[in-house]
Motif scaffolding. Structure first.
Motif, short mmCIF file in Angstrom:
data_model
loop_
_atom_site.label_atom_id
_atom_site.label_comp_id
_atom_site.label_asym_id
_atom_site.label_seq_id
_atom_site.Cartn_x
_atom_site.Cartn_y
_atom_site.Cartn_z
N GLN A 33 0.83 -1.20 0.00
CA GLN A 33 0.00 0.00 0.00
C GLN A 33 0.87 1.26 0.00
OE1 GLN A 33 -2.61 0.60 3.47
NE2 GLN A 33 -4.24 1.12 2.03
N LYS A 34 1.92 1.26 0.81
CA LYS A 34 2.84 2.40 0.85
C LYS A 34 3.58 2.56 -0.48
CE LYS A 34 3.93 2.45 5.81
NZ LYS A 34 5.01 2.22 6.82
N LYS A 35 4.01 1.44 -1.05
CA LYS A 35 4.83 1.48 -2.26
C LYS A 35 4.02 1.91 -3.48
CE LYS A 35 8.00 -1.36 -5.00
NZ LYS A 35 8.67 -2.69 -5.13
N HIS A 36 2.79 1.40 -3.60
CA HIS A 36 2.00 1.62 -4.82
C HIS A 36 0.82 2.56 -4.62
CE1 HIS A 36 4.27 -1.54 -6.87
NE2 HIS A 36 4.02 -2.35 -5.85
N GLY A 37 0.58 3.02 -3.38
CA GLY A 37 -0.55 3.90 -3.13
C GLY A 37 -1.90 3.21 -3.30
N LEU A 38 -1.95 1.92 -3.01
CA LEU A 38 -3.17 1.14 -3.22
C LEU A 38 -4.25 1.50 -2.21
CD1 LEU A 38 -1.48 -2.36 -3.64
CD2 LEU A 38 -2.63 -1.09 -5.46
N ALA A 39 -5.50 1.35 -2.64
CA ALA A 39 -6.64 1.37 -1.73
C ALA A 39 -7.12 -0.07 -1.56
CB ALA A 39 -7.76 2.25 -2.27
N PHE A 40 -7.51 -0.44 -0.34
CA PHE A 40 -7.99 -1.79 -0.06
C PHE A 40 -9.42 -1.73 0.45
CE2 PHE A 40 -3.40 -2.64 0.39
CZ PHE A 40 -3.29 -3.80 -0.37
#
Length: 545
Positions: free
Chosen positions: A474-481
């Protein structure tokens, strides 16, 4: 001192195959007394279930062989009994509850017949067996017990099926009950009721109980003593309170540290972009007892005007019991089912009006990790083929000549090795298979990953590793979960905001800290209270044991 019911000494079990010998249990010793609950705690592959199956005579030979040890019950070594001698003990004196009741209840016979069979085999008449079956089902608090005798296993919920199996197990009033992961797949409130039921039955009859589990909260809630197993060996044993407060072995400490619900609350950044917004979603199903009569139909709402927002880079937790609408909401978001009314907006556009290439582009941005990686990974495809398949479906994402390097890079990102690309799913553990599923979800560089009970079947330490991995990604790719789970401590550690669902309705929503520190809805309060805590003193304070 209570009477010792069963004493296992120096038990060793190995499995032989063309690939060599696997020592599943090595010189294991434990005992259980009348009225006592002994927990055998350990992760998958620790040997806890194998040792219990050996006691019950359920080891298939070949390939399994008991190479040493004794299991003494009332002066008799269970490991040396013939099949006919064991038939007099199994069920009548020592009984067992299995992990998956649907797999162990016969699907072609009514549940009443199956309970009655246990009694008839041990000498009860047909009328005695029928009345005792009704009495047992009422005792385990199955609603409308008399009327449901003719119903089949598939017509009951998971918690009800577990109650039916408990009724069968205690039908002959055994001295000892062995329960192998009896609550693993159940919702927290159902789990709490099943554990309370088992303790009530134990108090009434004075039977001993051996509880096999990997859930430290369950051990803290109902066990008196605990045996901790790793790689087929016992690494620690003692009273639960002592072992959990001051563990002497590093592995026990590792298990306790991995228990979710101990992290500080995550703080939500304000003014993030809204990626997805659900607006008054309704999903109705028409149920009919007679498909030829319109007036026999009834309408049930799986979603009842549910609205939500998902912001860029955040984790939205969705919690609730089975039947609350969590999975229906996920299927609606994935466009696997159409809502009866309402809409889902993705960056301002209505998802349900998307067609062709636009719909394909939306699905590229929203990927999913399912609960069971064994079922979601094709066993005939190599890991390279599994992870690269999305690029064949979406040909514009990555040129074919770069597939190999990208697959290897994704595997390294999720904590595997590049050479794993040429292996197959069956060659990996459950936690590793889930990492492969995550690598596949990352292949299309999505903005959102939906995790539907993605770690619920994993051991506590593997679970912690996968959650740490998701946080790093999440930190690396800016993902939303979107994180759907019934394990509240897990949601507490991972989510920024939480939605609580009950019977298709959204009953409460807020930041994780607001929901867990100051829940407003009685249903949320009940869910949090029912979640087992790994601190035995917490159960003593709240009267849950």
């Amino acid at each position: 001192m209570s009477e010792t019911l069963l004493e296992v000494s120096n038990l060793s079990v190995e499995f032989r195959s063309s690939r060599g010998i696997t020592k599943a249990v090595q010189n294991v010793s434990w005992s259980v007394a009348r009225g006592e609950t002994l927990a055998i705690l350990g992760e998958s592959g620790s040997g806890k279930s194998v040792s219990a199956n050996a006691v019950m005579g359920l080891i298939d030979s070949p390939p399994g062989h008991i190479t040493s040890g004794t299991a003494m019950y009332r002066g008799r070594d269970l490991l040396k009994l013939s099949r006919s001698q064991r038939r007099d003990i199994n069920g009548k004196s020592i009984s067992m509850i299995f992990q998956d009741p649907l797999a162990h209840l016969n699907p072609v016979y009514p549940i009443g017949w199956q309970i009655e069979e246990v009694l008839r085999i041990h000498g009860a008449s047909a009328s005695e067996a029928r009345s005792r079956a009704i009495e047992l089902l009422e005792h385990v608090k199955l609603p409308n017990a008399r009327e449901r005798l003719r119903d089949y296993p598939h017509q009951f919920s998971g918690g009800q099926r577990q109650r039916i199996m408990i009724a069968m197990a205690v039908a002959l009033r055994p001295d000892l009950l062995i329960a192998d992961e009896p609550t693993t797949a159940l919702d927290v409130t159902v789990q709490a009721r099943i554990l309370e039921l088992m303790k009530d039955l134990q108090r009434e009859s004075g039977m001993g109980m051996v509880l096999i589990t990997h859930d430290l909260g369950v051990v803290a809630q109902i066990a008196d003593r605990v045996v901790v197993m790793k790689d087929g060996k016992i690494v620690e044993t003692g009273p639960v309170t002592e072992v959990f407060k001051d563990p002497s072995h590093p592995y026990t400490r590792q298990l306790l540290d991995a228990v979710p619900g101990q992290e500080p609350f995550r703080h939500v950044e304000q003014k993030r972009e809204v990626l997805v917004e659900g607006k008054k979603l309704v999903k109705e199903y028409i149920l009919s007892s007679n498909p030829f009569k319109r007036n026999a139909a009834t309408v049930t709402r799986a979603l009842d005007e549910v609205s939500f927002k998902l912001h860029a880079g955040e984790t939205l937790g969705i919690v609730g019991e089975s039947g609350s609408g969590k999975t229906t909401l996920a299927r609606t978001l994935l466009r696997l089912t159409e809502p009866t009314s309402g809409e889902i907006a993705y960056k301002g556009g209505n998802v349900f009006s998307l067609k062709g290439g636009d719909l394909r582009d939306f699905r590229r941005k929203l990927q999913v990790v399912f609960q069971d990686p064994t079922a979601s990974l094709n066993p005939r495809m190599s890991i390279f083929e599994i992870v690269s398949e999305p690029w064949a479906i979406h040909p514009g994402v990555l040129p074919r000549e770069k597939w190999r390097a990208e697959v290897e890079d994704l595997l390294v990102q999720v904590g595997l090795r590049a050479e794993h690309a040429d292996r197959y799913p069956h060659q990996f553990s459950g936690g590793q298979r889930q990492r492969i599923a995550i690598a596949r979800a990352l292949a299309l560089r999505p903005e959102i990953i939906l995790c539907d009970e993605a770690v619920s079947a994993l051991d506590v330490s593997v679970q912690a590793q996968v959650i740490a991995l998701l946080k790093d990604l999440q930190k690396k790719h800016g993902l939303a979960f979107i994180f759907i789970a019934h394990d509240l401590p897990l949601v507490r550690d991972f989510a920024d905001r939480v939605m609580v669902m009950c019977k298709g309705k959204l009953v409460e929503e807020g930041t994780t800290e607001e929901i867990f520190s100051n829940p407003q809805d009685p249903y949320t309060v009940e869910l949090i209270a029912a979640s087992p805590h790994h601190d035995p003193d917490a159960h003593a304070r709240y009267g849950t044991a």
